[in-house]
Motif scaffolding. Sequence first.
Motif, PDB file in Angstrom:
ATOM      1  N   CYS A  30       0.838  -1.201   0.000  1.00  0.00           N
ATOM      2  CA  CYS A  30       0.000   0.000   0.000  1.00  0.00           C
ATOM      3  C   CYS A  30       0.873   1.252   0.000  1.00  0.00           C
ATOM      4  O   CYS A  30       0.564   2.224  -0.686  1.00  0.00           O
ATOM      5  N   ASP A  31       1.957   1.212   0.757  1.00  0.00           N
ATOM      6  CA  ASP A  31       2.873   2.347   0.783  1.00  0.00           C
ATOM      7  C   ASP A  31       3.468   2.567  -0.603  1.00  0.00           C
ATOM      8  O   ASP A  31       3.550   3.698  -1.086  1.00  0.00           O
ATOM      9  N   ALA A  32       3.851   1.476  -1.271  1.00  0.00           N
ATOM     10  CA  ALA A  32       4.425   1.577  -2.611  1.00  0.00           C
ATOM     11  C   ALA A  32       3.424   2.128  -3.623  1.00  0.00           C
ATOM     12  O   ALA A  32       3.802   2.814  -4.574  1.00  0.00           O
ATOM     13  N   MET A  33       2.137   1.850  -3.406  1.00  0.00           N
ATOM     14  CA  MET A  33       1.096   2.322  -4.335  1.00  0.00           C
ATOM     15  C   MET A  33       0.534   3.676  -3.936  1.00  0.00           C
ATOM     16  O   MET A  33      -0.336   4.204  -4.613  1.00  0.00           O
ATOM     17  N   GLY A  34       0.985   4.216  -2.819  1.00  0.00           N
ATOM     18  CA  GLY A  34       0.534   5.530  -2.400  1.00  0.00           C
ATOM     19  C   GLY A  34      -0.793   5.553  -1.665  1.00  0.00           C
ATOM     20  O   GLY A  34      -1.435   6.593  -1.593  1.00  0.00           O
ATOM     21  N   VAL A  35      -1.199   4.425  -1.102  1.00  0.00           N
ATOM     22  CA  VAL A  35      -2.432   4.376  -0.320  1.00  0.00           C
ATOM     23  C   VAL A  35      -2.174   5.058   1.024  1.00  0.00           C
ATOM     24  O   VAL A  35      -1.110   4.893   1.616  1.00  0.00           O
ATOM     25  N   ALA A  36      -3.146   5.810   1.493  1.00  0.00           N
ATOM     26  CA  ALA A  36      -3.009   6.508   2.772  1.00  0.00           C
ATOM     27  C   ALA A  36      -2.709   5.503   3.894  1.00  0.00           C
ATOM     28  O   ALA A  36      -3.280   4.405   3.910  1.00  0.00           O
ATOM     29  N   LYS A  41      -3.734   0.443   7.021  1.00  0.00           N
ATOM     30  CA  LYS A  41      -3.879  -0.269   8.300  1.00  0.00           C
ATOM     31  C   LYS A  41      -5.238  -0.955   8.381  1.00  0.00           C
ATOM     32  O   LYS A  41      -5.334  -2.104   8.819  1.00  0.00           O
ATOM     33  N   ARG A  42      -6.293  -0.258   7.959  1.00  0.00           N
ATOM     34  CA  ARG A  42      -7.629  -0.864   7.969  1.00  0.00           C
ATOM     35  C   ARG A  42      -7.670  -2.094   7.060  1.00  0.00           C
ATOM     36  O   ARG A  42      -8.267  -3.113   7.414  1.00  0.00           O
ATOM     37  N   MET A  43      -7.059  -1.986   5.896  1.00  0.00           N
ATOM     38  CA  MET A  43      -7.037  -3.108   4.958  1.00  0.00           C
ATOM     39  C   MET A  43      -6.299  -4.299   5.567  1.00  0.00           C
ATOM     40  O   MET A  43      -6.743  -5.450   5.433  1.00  0.00           O
TER      41      MET A  43
END
Length: 58
Positions: A30-36, A41-43
């Motif tokens: 998620c960090d690599a894809m730019g997700v908040a 964390k919720r995911m």
Amino acid sequence: MTAQGPQPPRDQSVANDHELRVMQAILHNCDAMGVAPEEAKRMAIKSVVNLRRAQEGA
């Protein structure tokens, strides 16, 4: 020497290790894809909860 609580059973320790790996992979991707971060964390938490449900149902 410090007192330590009882160690989790072997199966629980392995399950915790798998859950940790799942969470780390989700957070990293998620960090690599730019997700908040909060959404990531919720995911990760939802994924581990779903994994536990699937294992209980098996």
